[in-house]
Scaffold this motif. Structure first.
Motif, PDB file in Angstrom:
ATOM      1  N   GLY A 462     -23.775  28.896  -1.126  1.00  0.00           N
ATOM      2  CA  GLY A 462     -25.229  28.889  -1.012  1.00  0.00           C
ATOM      3  C   GLY A 462     -25.836  30.180  -0.514  1.00  0.00           C
ATOM      4  N   ALA A 463     -25.095  31.284  -0.632  1.00  0.00           N
ATOM      5  CA  ALA A 463     -25.580  32.561  -0.093  1.00  0.00           C
ATOM      6  C   ALA A 463     -26.853  33.029  -0.799  1.00  0.00           C
ATOM      7  CB  ALA A 463     -24.487  33.623  -0.224  1.00  0.00           C
ATOM      8  N   ILE A 464     -26.889  32.903  -2.118  1.00  0.00           N
ATOM      9  CA  ILE A 464     -28.042  33.414  -2.873  1.00  0.00           C
ATOM     10  C   ILE A 464     -29.301  32.629  -2.527  1.00  0.00           C
ATOM     11  CG2 ILE A 464     -28.963  33.733  -5.195  1.00  0.00           C
ATOM     12  CD1 ILE A 464     -26.129  34.259  -6.151  1.00  0.00           C
ATOM     13  N   THR A 465     -29.147  31.321  -2.418  1.00  0.00           N
ATOM     14  CA  THR A 465     -30.295  30.487  -2.052  1.00  0.00           C
ATOM     15  C   THR A 465     -30.864  30.896  -0.706  1.00  0.00           C
ATOM     16  OG1 THR A 465     -29.383  28.627  -3.304  1.00  0.00           O
ATOM     17  CG2 THR A 465     -31.050  28.122  -1.642  1.00  0.00           C
ATOM     18  N   GLN A 466     -29.987  31.112   0.275  1.00  0.00           N
ATOM     19  CA  GLN A 466     -30.440  31.482   1.608  1.00  0.00           C
ATOM     20  C   GLN A 466     -31.053  32.876   1.633  1.00  0.00           C
ATOM     21  OE1 GLN A 466     -30.733  29.430   4.126  1.00  0.00           O
ATOM     22  NE2 GLN A 466     -29.878  27.814   2.820  1.00  0.00           N
ATOM     23  N   LEU A 467     -30.488  33.810   0.875  1.00  0.00           N
ATOM     24  CA  LEU A 467     -31.041  35.164   0.844  1.00  0.00           C
ATOM     25  C   LEU A 467     -32.438  35.173   0.226  1.00  0.00           C
ATOM     26  CD1 LEU A 467     -28.037  37.469  -0.116  1.00  0.00           C
ATOM     27  CD2 LEU A 467     -29.239  37.338   2.065  1.00  0.00           C
ATOM     28  N   CYS A 468     -32.629  34.406  -0.831  1.00  0.00           N
ATOM     29  CA  CYS A 468     -33.956  34.316  -1.447  1.00  0.00           C
ATOM     30  C   CYS A 468     -34.957  33.709  -0.468  1.00  0.00           C
ATOM     31  CB  CYS A 468     -33.891  33.495  -2.735  1.00  0.00           C
ATOM     32  SG  CYS A 468     -32.981  34.285  -4.081  1.00  0.00           S
ATOM     33  N   ARG A 469     -34.494  32.725   0.271  1.00  0.00           N
ATOM     34  CA  ARG A 469     -35.363  32.114   1.284  1.00  0.00           C
ATOM     35  C   ARG A 469     -35.709  33.123   2.380  1.00  0.00           C
ATOM     36  NH1 ARG A 469     -39.465  29.222   2.526  1.00  0.00           N
ATOM     37  NH2 ARG A 469     -39.308  27.986   4.446  1.00  0.00           N
ATOM     38  N   THR A 470     -34.724  33.885   2.818  1.00  0.00           N
ATOM     39  CA  THR A 470     -34.959  34.913   3.835  1.00  0.00           C
ATOM     40  C   THR A 470     -35.935  35.960   3.320  1.00  0.00           C
ATOM     41  OG1 THR A 470     -32.693  34.591   4.636  1.00  0.00           O
ATOM     42  CG2 THR A 470     -33.832  36.565   5.371  1.00  0.00           C
ATOM     43  N   LEU A 471     -35.770  36.347   2.070  1.00  0.00           N
ATOM     44  CA  LEU A 471     -36.662  37.335   1.467  1.00  0.00           C
ATOM     45  C   LEU A 471     -38.107  36.847   1.487  1.00  0.00           C
ATOM     46  CD1 LEU A 471     -36.292  40.112   0.064  1.00  0.00           C
ATOM     47  CD2 LEU A 471     -36.300  38.891  -2.106  1.00  0.00           C
ATOM     48  N   GLU A 472     -38.272  35.552   1.349  1.00  0.00           N
ATOM     49  CA  GLU A 472     -39.614  34.967   1.335  1.00  0.00           C
ATOM     50  C   GLU A 472     -40.224  34.901   2.730  1.00  0.00           C
ATOM     51  OE1 GLU A 472     -41.810  30.856  -0.211  1.00  0.00           O
ATOM     52  OE2 GLU A 472     -39.621  30.996  -0.185  1.00  0.00           O
ATOM     53  N   ILE A 473     -39.487  34.362   3.697  1.00  0.00           N
ATOM     54  CA  ILE A 473     -40.085  34.114   5.007  1.00  0.00           C
ATOM     55  C   ILE A 473     -40.040  35.336   5.918  1.00  0.00           C
ATOM     56  CG2 ILE A 473     -39.646  31.642   4.900  1.00  0.00           C
ATOM     57  CD1 ILE A 473     -37.199  31.970   6.575  1.00  0.00           C
ATOM     58  N   PHE A 474     -39.214  36.336   5.590  1.00  0.00           N
ATOM     59  CA  PHE A 474     -39.183  37.586   6.355  1.00  0.00           C
ATOM     60  C   PHE A 474     -39.735  38.738   5.515  1.00  0.00           C
ATOM     61  CE2 PHE A 474     -36.154  35.077   8.732  1.00  0.00           C
ATOM     62  CZ  PHE A 474     -36.379  35.456  10.052  1.00  0.00           C
TER      63      PHE A 474
END
Length: 901
Positions: A462-474
């Motif tokens: 699930g690394a890509i999902t989490q990175l995309c989420r991080t890119l959004e909220i940070f």
């Protein structure tokens, strides 16, 4: 009359199924092959449209290992003193047991919380966290593990969030530069003097001091760290004794214990013998291992004695001593400030790449990663800052990177990112020290994805999902966005990773938002546009989804204008100061225009984009093609030509709608220079554009009146000259003509032959003879090229009644022989009349030849019909002539008549 057919019932079981005819089998096979070729080769696009590729953005690694890179205010220090640890040896009491078991693969999608977490509490209860993150059934509980409590995290100095800056930290990239001199340690640059220390204030902790009733995300990781690295087998109840290490008192080894070694170490303080100290530290670890002290259940009093002794040596300049100290401290499973201290110790040694070999010692990396596994990016942010800073440095070494990956670090990192994402979502305000830790974490993650071997794990955990989420909220943190954009640019070269990226909700809105927010930051924009270009090049549905987003094309055009102006400005500085501009703005332009080129592969998008944005795009790209500063950048020119080719493919003759019809002369004038380019790919793309635009009579007339026509003829000659040189083993020219260039050039002639003026020029310049030679030399190995040649000749002769007006007798005879030879199925494929060999009929070569045969047969029949008709006219004319000759008593030979005619 025949009776009406009666519907038959089901066939008896013994009756064989109806057999398909050979023709049905052949037709089905042909359809299947053609459909597969379209799907594989064109990616939902016509053959003349193709995805545009480019190189991945490259930034050389800085040989210095820096915590944050360039000096900025309010950063945690890269250099520090560890002397304060001598006063930080108090340990918390042993926590109560817990039944919860945590393993990395338990990371699942978070559930919505009913209430937000309080900013004054470290975390939620264990049961609440279990519901949110880990979804662990009761039946999976295996055993009880002690849960050590953590000291409340003392905040680091605040790191400023730079929203509008265009500079980035020197982040690790593709290959690290070698040291200047082997064997000479090269220390890393620091932000402050070596004596600078981190200031702590217990009362400022954003989470407050933990209560015994409350648990947190950090504690879940701590109590189950033994399960985080299953591959190593290191954290079993009984650790394996290191038989290779020798103590300085080997003869009395069985009689010595931890207290004896500690006494000797204390005696060393003040008059340190580095060799003896190292031996004592090794012996201390051996004794602790023998006495089963490598366990968090070691009495606090003894832990304090050990730490107090070890901290006397933390200011040593001997890296081997520091590593041996760290190994003992790590084995004590320390928490709180002691955990932060040992992570700083590891970081200090890892800063120098000459010390990388020290990390191959037995159990050291396992102990270090176990400590990270017991840390929380929320409650132990300082430990994570320096711990992941060390991981970032160590993963710059390929061998250490492989070993760290084998220990399961990737799963732990994603778990920590998930924890941070959840906390950011629920609390909105994130303490600075946690964002510092996230920056180091994403930097280390970027290093780990340099090898494609990790992509499967990267996707599955699930690394890509989490990175995309991080890119959004940070999205407001430039440094974190920079790190993630680097990671995405690497993994987007993999199709499966692209599929996972586009699965994230609102990923296109995220890209557009970041394009607007960081429009002037070329290092971020170049990587995000490269990633988006890869996505829309491979998946047709992504083109539609991105195009449907608000401001999807406008933001790309705005970016293009920014970097066009920046490049022109840099070029003006170069002329004035005679210096090379320190900018990659032209590379950014390449990545931006590539997104558009790949999007318009979709026909609907291509037509709509032409209508709405075609005028702006044409004006912008023509500025580049006619400007001298850009002409030396072959990749930029090629990218623009490829984009114009893809867009002009949808050209129509509707003057009220099609922008390419309005601006066709401007475009042809802009690309004329590149018909003579030394770059073969640029010439090919230029020919494709001319092929699209020459559907218009206006463009055909312009070509006939300009030097472009002579260039087209010259390209045919170079193809023949190349063949001659190959046969003669001569290497007299540098320009090489390949079949693709010949096809695109001949394709322009297919359209040009629609006008009588072009036909006259074609005959005058010997075009027919050149095409016949190309047919003779290349056709049998390339039937598609032969089809184009025959199509040009067919268009050339289509309106004439007398072929001798356009073709010489020699050329007609050459065509008759060549076409008859190339249409002989028996000779070429062994196909005889009435043959039913389906294997031959469905081969790719036969299918391409069949397309050639359709055009060639029409041309051959036209020539044969003309000759038959001409012979009949000659016979009738001969009779009339003979009668006239007899009446006049005059003789004239038939050959003379032919010569006259």
């Amino acid at each position: 009359m025949k009776s009406n057919p009666v519907n038959k019932g089901p066939s008896p079981f013994y009756e064989p199924p109806p057999r398909k005819t050979s023709a049905e089998i052949i037709n089905e096979a042909r359809i299947a092959i053609r459909e597969s070729q379209i799907a594989e080769n064109s990616s939902f696009a016509a053959p003349s449209i193709k995805p545009l590729q480019t190189q991945r953005p490259f930034t050389p690694r800085d040989k210095e290992r820096l915590l944050f890179g360039k000096t900025k205010a309010n950063r945690p220090p890269s250099s520090f003193s560890l002397r304060y640890l001598q006063n930080e040896t108090n340990l918390p009491s042993t926590p109560p047991d817990s039944n919860l078991v945590l393993v990395p693969n338990m990371v699942t999608k978070p559930k919505t919380s009913a209430s937000k977490l309080s900013a004054h509490h470290r975390s939620s209860s264990l049961s609440e966290i279990n519901d949110k993150i880990f979804n662990i059934p009761v039946k999976d509980i295996t055993h009880k593990v002690k849960l050590p409590s953590l000291d409340s995290c003392r905040p680091l100095q605040k790191r400023k969030i730079f929203k509008n800056t265009t500079s980035l930290d020197n982040l690790p990239e593709e290959t690290e530069l070698p040291s200047a001199e082997p064997g000479v340690a090269e220390s890393r640059n620091a932000f402050s003097s070596p004596q600078e220390r981190t200031v702590f204030n217990q009362s400022d902790s954003i989470f407050g001091r933990p209560s015994l009733k409350q648990q947190n995300l950090s504690q879940q990781i701590i109590e189950h760290s033994e399960t985080l690295f299953l591959k190593t087998g290191f954290f079993a109840r009984q650790l394996v004794t290191n038989k290779t290490q020798q103590s300085i008192l080997a003869e009395n080894k069985t009689e010595r214990n931890v207290e004896n070694v500690l006494k000797d170490l204390n005696d060393q303080h003040g008059n340190v013998n580095e060799e003896d100290t190292n031996h004592l530290l090794l012996e201390l670890y051996e004794c602790m291992e023998k006495e089963k002290m490598l366990d968090p259940k070691v009495p606090s009093k003894l832990k304090i004695q050990i730490l107090k002794c070890l901290y006397k040596f933390v200011e040593s300049r001997n890296e081997q001593i520091l590593i041996n100290i760290a190994k003992v401290i790590l084995s004590l499973k320390v928490t709180g400030n002691n955990l932060s201290g040992v992570c700083k110790l590891i970081f200090k040694v890892a800063k120098n790449d000459q010390n990388d070999n020290l990390f191959f010692q037995k159990n050291l990396l396992e102990l270090f990663l176990d400590a990270l596994g017991r840390s929380s990016p929320l409650d132990d942010a300082e430990a994570c800052v320096y711990g992941y800073g060390a991981v970032k440095f160590l993963t710059m070494n390929p061998k250490l990177s492989d070993k760290i990956l084998d220990l399961g670090i990737l799963q732990l990192m994603i778990l920590h990112i998930k924890i941070i994402n959840m906390a950011k979502t629920e609390r909105n305000v994130m303490p600075d020290q946690t964002s510092h830790a996230l920056f180091q974490l994403t930097g280390a993650l970027r290093n780990l994805v340099s090898e494609e071997l990790v992509y499967d794990t990267f996707i599955s955990c699930g690394a890509i999902t989490q990175l995309c989420r991080t890119l959004e909220i940070f999205s407001s943190d430039l440094d974190i966005v920079a790190n993630i954009s680097r990671t995405l640019s690497i993994i987007s070269t993999n199709e499966c990773c692209c599929d996972k990226i586009v699965e994230h909700k609102d990923i296109y809105k995220i890209f557009i938002n970041l394009f607007d927010k960081y429009s002037g930051n070329e290092e971020i924009i170049i990587r995000l546009t490269y990633t988006l270009g890869n996505i829309v090049a491979k998946i047709d549905n992504t083109r539609i989804k991105y195009f449907s987003e608000e401001r999807s094309i406008e933001c790309l055009i705005d970016l293009w204008k920014i970097y066009l102006e920046r490049t022109l400005y840099d070029c003006s500085l170069k002329v004035e100061k005679n210096e090379e501009p320190n900018s990659n703005s032209e590379d950014v332009m390449i990545k931006i225009i590539r997104v558009i080129a790949n999007m318009v592969i979709n026909p609907e998008i291509g037509k709509e984009l032409n209508e709405k944005y075609g005028s702006q795009l044409i004006d912008q790209v023509l500025k580049v093609l006619i400007s001298n500063p850009f002409k030396k950048n072959e990749e930029l020119v090629l990218s623009i030509l490829s984009t114009l080719n893809n867009l002009s493919y949808y050209y129509t003759n509707d003057m009220d709608v099609d922008i390419f019809h309005v601006k066709q002369i401007d475009i042809v004038e802009g690309i004329e220079e590149f018909t003579r380019s030394k770059n073969r790919e640029s010439v090919i793309e230029t020919m494709r554009i001319l092929g699209n635009l020459s559907r218009s009579k206006i463009t055909r007339n312009f070509i006939s009146e300009s030097n472009i026509y002579d260039t087209l003829i010259l390209l045919l000659e170079k193809g023949l000259l190349l063949k001659f040189l190959e046969e003669s083993n001569l290497m007299l020219i540098m320009f090489t003509v390949d079949p693709t260039l010949l096809k695109t050039t001949i394709g322009v002639f297919v359209n040009l032959m629609s006008d009588n003026r072009s036909r006259i020029l074609f005959k005058k310049k010997g075009g027919v003879g050149k095409l016949i030679e190309i047919l003779k030399e290349f056709c049998e190995n390339d039937w598609s090229l032969g089809s184009l040649v025959c199509q040009v000749l067919w268009n050339y002769c289509i309106d004439t009644i007398d072929l001798y007006e356009l073709l010489s007798e020699k050329e007609i005879q050459q065509l008759l022989v060549l076409l008859a030879d190339y249409l002989d199925e028996e000779k070429l494929f062994g196909v005889e009349e009435h043959t039913e060999d389906t294997d031959v009929f469905v081969t790719q070569e036969y299918l391409v030849w069949e397309e050639f045969a359709n055009v060639a047969t029409n041309l051959l029949e036209k020539i044969e019909y003309f000759l038959d008709t001409f012979d009949q006219i000659n016979i009738e004319t001969d009779k009339e002539t003979s009668k006239t000759i007899k009446d006049n008593d005059t003789t004239i030979s038939i050959s003379a008549w032919y010569n006259y005619g």
